[in-house]
Design a protein around this motif. Structure first.
Motif: not given
Length: 361
Positions: A165-169, A193-196, A212-215
């Protein structure tokens, strides 16, 4: 004398009227109290019946709640069903009977993910805790993943060997399971990193991150080390899934298109530009068939499930749900599609005929 009698009669009649009014008021009050008592008794009785029904599976009321996740075992005869704030239930597809139930009512769940057979689950709560469940029992607990941070997303490899799992940070927490031995791992991606969205390849060795940037980037699951050149989409990736051979990657974007990439050749196998007013909106689910022939996806405004034959390019809709489709799952033989929806139902489809086979409620 007559005047005094009249006055007395008036007083007597007045007293009688007051007495009748008082009696009437008492009768009304008693009737209301009796009605409330009967209503409360009936409500308690109904609640008890529903609770008793839920203890053996899913009650009528529960069954109308959103179907959030589905997982099918390798034999294709048992289906795991997760509904928020309820039970993780295993259904026997032959007769619809319940085989196993994991109570989740005590968890304030942020997100949940399962292995393909549903035997391994990772449950992430709002307070930042993560729980690993195997065969209906909690086997590991990661308390407070990163302070008060909550999980963005979670994933489990198809065979259940790896859960993460990954968190908002950007903090990643997971487990590797080998037999009865369970080993945890943890690392953190750079801030910003803005992981979505995250996902695991079929082997579980590659962790896929959508930003978030499409990457879309690819990393060694247990260390976070970059493995390959990232993909760059025109807009944010909302959903993705891997084929069983780790070759095809199906991607949907917030702008509505769905693409299938051959990750060995780094080419686009299929590209469906879903048009506005038809399928255009944020996707809610996507799935590839194990044989690589079929693609299904759904969005927040789609009236049905989009289905495409990747070999011929033909596509159409699976129609029947009354609400947004939240999850999609293929059978191991690729001859069935299972869908779960906000309308509370699970439906079984034939990808070849595009017809609904049955409703599993």
């Amino acid at each position: 004398m007559k005047s005094r009698r009249r006055t007395l009669e008036i007083r007597v009649n007045s007293s009688r009227r007051k007495g009748l009014v008082a009696v009437t008021e008492i009768v009304v009050i008693v009737s209301v109290m009796a009605g409330l008592f009967l209503l409360g008794t009936q409500m308690f009785s109904n609640g008890s019946q529903e609770a008793a029904s839920a203890s053996g599976g899913i009650s009528k009321a529960v069954s109308r709640r959103t179907v959030y996740r589905l997982a099918l075992n390798q034999q294709g005869d048992r289906l795991w069903v997760y509904r928020p704030r309820e039970h993780l239930v295993q259904l026997e597809l032959a007769d619809g009977g319940f085989r196993q139930s994991i109570p989740l009512a005590g968890f304030d769940i942020q997100t949940v993910a399962h292995s393909s057979d549903g035997e391994t689950s990772i449950i992430c709560t709002v307070d930042g805790s993560a729980f690993l469940w195997r065969n209906g029992e909690e086997v590991a607990h990661g308390s407070k993943i990163n302070g008060a941070e909550s999980a963005i997303d979670a994933a489990v490899s198809p065979q259940g060997e790896i859960a993460v799992c990954v968190t908002t940070s950007g903090d990643v927490h997971g487990w590797v399971t080998q037999g009865s031995h369970i080993q945890s791992f943890r690392y953190c991606f750079p801030k910003g990193a803005s992981i979505q969205k995250i996902g695991l390849s079929q082997s579980g060795r590659t962790l896929t991150l959508a930003r978030a940037d499409g990457t879309i980037s690819f990393h060694e699951t247990t260390s976070g080390i970059a493995k390959d050149t990232p993909l760059k989409l025109e807009s944010e990736c909302s959903m993705f899934t891997w084929s069983t051979d780790d070759r095809l990657l199906a991607v949907t974007s917030t702008e509505g298109f769905t693409r299938v990439y051959d990750m060995l050749q780094r080419t686009i196998v299929a590209d469906f530009g879903l048009k506005k007013g038809d399928f255009m909106d944020r996707p809610t689910a996507v799935a590839l068939s194990p044989d690589g022939q079929w693609l299904v996806t759904s969005t927040t405004t789609m009236s049905g499930i989009f289905i495409a034959n990747l070999q011929t390019g033909e596509h159409g809709k699976l129609l029947g749900h009354d609400g947004i489709v939240r999850c999609l799952e293929f059978s191991p033989k690729s001859d069935r599609v299972y869908s779960g929806s906000y309308d509370g139902t699970i439906r079984e489809w034939s990808p070849v005929t595009r017809q609904q086979i049955r409703i599993i409620d």
